[in-house]
Scaffold this active site. Sequence first.
Site, PDB file in Angstrom:
ATOM      1  N   THR A 240       1.217  -1.597  -0.069  1.00 59.91           N
ATOM      2  CA  THR A 240       0.049  -0.239   0.343  1.00 59.91           C
ATOM      3  C   THR A 240       0.938   1.289  -0.090  1.00 59.91           C
ATOM      4  O   THR A 240       2.004   1.147   1.192  1.00 59.91           O
ATOM      5  CB  THR A 240      -0.949   0.400   1.900  1.00 59.91           C
ATOM      6  OG1 THR A 240      -1.630  -0.883   1.461  1.00 59.91           O
ATOM      7  CG2 THR A 240      -2.238   0.773   0.691  1.00 59.91           C
ATOM      8  N   GLY A 241       1.524   2.356  -0.881  1.00 55.37           N
ATOM      9  CA  GLY A 241       1.493   2.959  -0.940  1.00 55.37           C
ATOM     10  C   GLY A 241       1.284   3.995  -1.315  1.00 55.37           C
ATOM     11  O   GLY A 241       0.356   4.354  -1.134  1.00 55.37           O
ATOM     12  N   GLU A 243       0.708   5.744  -4.123  1.00 56.71           N
ATOM     13  CA  GLU A 243       0.078   6.230  -5.151  1.00 56.71           C
ATOM     14  C   GLU A 243      -0.628   5.574  -5.818  1.00 56.71           C
ATOM     15  O   GLU A 243      -1.272   5.566  -6.335  1.00 56.71           O
ATOM     16  CB  GLU A 243       0.854   7.090  -6.146  1.00 56.71           C
ATOM     17  CG  GLU A 243       0.736   8.423  -5.540  1.00 56.71           C
ATOM     18  CD  GLU A 243       2.763   9.165  -5.640  1.00 56.71           C
ATOM     19  OE1 GLU A 243       2.901   9.480  -4.866  1.00 56.71           O
ATOM     20  OE2 GLU A 243       3.794   8.341  -5.766  1.00 56.71           O
ATOM     21  N   SER A 244      -0.603   4.471  -5.037  1.00 55.64           N
ATOM     22  CA  SER A 244      -0.861   2.833  -5.458  1.00 55.64           C
ATOM     23  C   SER A 244      -1.474   1.497  -4.584  1.00 55.64           C
ATOM     24  O   SER A 244      -0.713   2.008  -3.750  1.00 55.64           O
ATOM     25  CB  SER A 244      -0.291   3.028  -6.383  1.00 55.64           C
ATOM     26  OG  SER A 244       1.031   2.041  -6.407  1.00 55.64           O
ATOM     27  N   VAL A 245      -2.218   0.727  -4.569  1.00 54.42           N
ATOM     28  CA  VAL A 245      -2.089   0.490  -4.178  1.00 54.42           C
ATOM     29  C   VAL A 245      -1.352  -1.687  -4.313  1.00 54.42           C
ATOM     30  O   VAL A 245      -2.943  -1.192  -5.970  1.00 54.42           O
ATOM     31  CB  VAL A 245      -3.598  -0.570  -3.184  1.00 54.42           C
ATOM     32  CG1 VAL A 245      -3.805  -1.479  -2.462  1.00 54.42           C
ATOM     33  CG2 VAL A 245      -4.084   0.858  -2.776  1.00 54.42           C
ATOM     34  N   VAL A 246      -1.187  -2.429  -4.344  1.00 51.77           N
ATOM     35  CA  VAL A 246      -0.452  -3.838  -5.225  1.00 51.77           C
ATOM     36  C   VAL A 246      -1.306  -4.566  -4.474  1.00 51.77           C
ATOM     37  O   VAL A 246      -0.888  -5.382  -3.006  1.00 51.77           O
ATOM     38  CB  VAL A 246       0.895  -3.682  -5.557  1.00 51.77           C
ATOM     39  CG1 VAL A 246       0.949  -4.934  -6.192  1.00 51.77           C
ATOM     40  CG2 VAL A 246       1.344  -2.256  -6.181  1.00 51.77           C
ATOM     41  N   ASP A 384      12.575   7.247 -11.231  1.00 56.87           N
ATOM     42  CA  ASP A 384      12.248   6.366  -9.681  1.00 56.87           C
ATOM     43  C   ASP A 384      13.219   5.832  -9.507  1.00 56.87           C
ATOM     44  O   ASP A 384      12.699   4.836  -8.826  1.00 56.87           O
ATOM     45  CB  ASP A 384      10.416   6.335  -9.366  1.00 56.87           C
ATOM     46  CG  ASP A 384      10.694   6.729  -8.021  1.00 56.87           C
ATOM     47  OD1 ASP A 384      11.445   7.070  -7.129  1.00 56.87           O
ATOM     48  OD2 ASP A 384       9.627   6.550  -7.344  1.00 56.87           O
TER      49      ASP A 384
HETATM   50  P1  ADP Z   1       4.643   2.497  -5.680  1.00 53.44           P
HETATM   51  O1  ADP Z   1       4.239   3.523  -6.681  1.00 53.44           O
HETATM   52  O2  ADP Z   1       3.016   2.336  -4.974  1.00 53.44           O
HETATM   53  O3  ADP Z   1       5.776   1.931  -5.306  1.00 53.44           O
HETATM   54  P2  ADP Z   1       5.148  -0.251  -7.223  1.00 53.44           P
HETATM   55  O4  ADP Z   1       5.256  -0.141  -8.810  1.00 53.44           O
HETATM   56  O5  ADP Z   1       6.724   0.346  -6.852  1.00 53.44           O
HETATM   57  O6  ADP Z   1       4.656   1.381  -6.673  1.00 53.44           O
HETATM   58  O7  ADP Z   1       4.552  -1.291  -6.109  1.00 53.44           O
HETATM   59  C1  ADP Z   1       4.323  -0.836  -4.727  1.00 53.44           C
HETATM   60  C2  ADP Z   1       5.230  -2.335  -4.805  1.00 53.44           C
HETATM   61  O8  ADP Z   1       4.441  -3.566  -5.260  1.00 53.44           O
HETATM   62  C3  ADP Z   1       6.581  -2.925  -4.738  1.00 53.44           C
HETATM   63  O9  ADP Z   1       7.923  -2.269  -4.289  1.00 53.44           O
HETATM   64  C4  ADP Z   1       6.702  -4.237  -5.222  1.00 53.44           C
HETATM   65  O10 ADP Z   1       7.200  -4.845  -3.811  1.00 53.44           O
HETATM   66  C5  ADP Z   1       5.883  -4.254  -4.904  1.00 53.44           C
HETATM   67  N1  ADP Z   1       4.877  -4.999  -6.880  1.00 53.44           N
HETATM   68  C6  ADP Z   1       4.927  -4.240  -7.223  1.00 53.44           C
HETATM   69  N2  ADP Z   1       4.614  -4.805  -8.853  1.00 53.44           N
HETATM   70  C7  ADP Z   1       5.025  -6.241  -8.118  1.00 53.44           C
HETATM   71  C8  ADP Z   1       5.219  -7.666  -9.467  1.00 53.44           C
HETATM   72  N3  ADP Z   1       4.576  -7.430 -10.422  1.00 53.44           N
HETATM   73  N4  ADP Z   1       5.282  -8.538  -8.897  1.00 53.44           N
HETATM   74  C9  ADP Z   1       6.134  -8.405  -7.706  1.00 53.44           C
HETATM   75  N5  ADP Z   1       5.826  -7.264  -6.249  1.00 53.44           N
HETATM   76  C10 ADP Z   1       5.321  -6.477  -6.995  1.00 53.44           C
HETATM   77 MN    MN Z   2       7.657   1.757  -6.229  1.00 51.03          MN
END
Ligand code: ADP
Ligand code: MN
Length: 495
Positions: A240-241, A243-246, A384
């Site tokens: 959970t960042g 700008e995004s949630v993954v 970044d």
């Molecule tokens: P943010 O802008 O929130 O930093 P990220 O794209 O860096 O967005 O994603 C946040 C976190 O989610 C990453 O640090 C990573 O740990 C995890 N993550 C994102 N994309 C993937 C992916 N394709 N596979 C595995 N982990 C991912």
């Molecule tokens: Mn990131």
Amino acid sequence: QCPWGAPNTTSISCSLADVMSEQLAKELQLEEENAAFPEVVAVAEGPFITGENIDTSSDLMLAQMLQMEFDREYDAQLRREEKKINGDSKVSISFENYRKVHPYDSDSSEDEVDWQDTRHDPYRADKPTTTPRKGFIGKGKDITTKHDEVVCGRKNTARMENFAPEFQVGDGIGMDLKLSNQVFNALKQHAYSEERRSARLHEKKEHSTAEKAVDPKTRLLLYKMVNAGMLETITGCISTGKESVVFHAYGGKSATEDKVIPPECAIKVFKTTLNEFKNRDKYIKDDYRFKDRFSKLNPRKIIRMWAEKEMHNLTRMQNAGIPCPQVVILKKHVLVMSFIGQDQVPAPKLKDVTLSSEDMKKAYYQILNMMQQLYNECNLVHADLSEYNMLWHDGKVWLIDVSQSVEPTHPHGLEFLFRDCRNVSQFFQKGGVAEALNERELFNAVSGLNITADNEVDFQAEIEALEKMNEDHVQNHGKKLSMFSSDGDPPIYDE
Ligand code: ADP
Ligand code: MN
């Protein structure tokens, strides 16, 4: 998938696993039925009654209409119950999840919920046809299905009772309704798949509290992906960042043969709250790729462009062979990509992993190489890049998080590159890689520019002068520079 789609000459497809799991149940059911209707000759063909019906379109139509009517009645009943229970109470209970005509399937009135974002949408269910086919008019006795026998029809109607208890079969059982084999089989098939779908929906709803971190519209998008079968399950939140949630998800089946959905996926949901994105304006506003569109778009759409940008950038990187997530699909502000990691465990960020000095050195050279590829082959600056956005997986470094990446000719592109170089240099110098170039050397090595300043302040001033030169050129000539030259000369003008 809607089982009431275009009539199929072959039987409704069903995976081997489904057949296996239901086989026993069907056999048991048949035994029971045969005991209940001993006067009718036992069905020899198997669990589904087969006839010599060829022209089945009107039967399918009937089944479809019956089903729709059943669903409507069932939902109306639910609504009555809901009303009765809730009364004037301020707190209300919703039966929404139990509806057959699920609001998520049918609610198209909300214009923001346009699932058909991309031009081609392979996951859209076929709409049921509403034009009656020939040979089918009226109701009740007037429906003539030439292959039907009265006995068989009555038996089929009675057998509907054996469908799952929550499967609404309407009043047909009480009436002297005769269902044709085709209708019965179709309904039965639907009952089974409905049961599975319903179970999947409920299971999903209950087990994914992580989803509450996203707004209803996003949840809807995620539901649709699961319901379309594209994703098997969304297991939970990885990150959970700001700008995004993954999320992590297990991949499902693709609607199209040529596209393979990875076994594990990462779903990046860009936050739709605007203030989070305010400070990122500069990345996209000045990106000429989005320039025309930027001014015309509302803020919500601009956020979607972040997702779009990440998709395009990942695709460029993929084409250059840079290890990075592979794009699966983009829907609005939700980007589905392959998961870097295994068994729900994401690969560690470079900052969190302890590498041997040998691996550290290997990682450094790989990154140097990737930065050059990114610049020269993808025409991108990550913008970044740091140990936070590099994952260590399969003995190599994977680049992620490229929504903010820009082309080198972006008004601040070179500054971003310099910042990236500083992060990378410092990380590897601290990490004990003696060979690591300093940030200025790295910048020149990546960009092919030959900035000679030997201190940071002068170096940065030269970078900004180059950017300004490029901007002036754009102002005067209405187009950007073709490229920065790669042999250390000043930028080449595209004339
Ligand atoms: P943010 O802008 O929130 O930093 P990220 O794209 O860096 O967005 O994603 C946040 C976190 O989610 C990453 O640090 C990573 O740990 C995890 N993550 C994102 N994309 C993937 C992916 N394709 N596979 C595995 N982990 C991912
Ligand atoms: Mn990131």
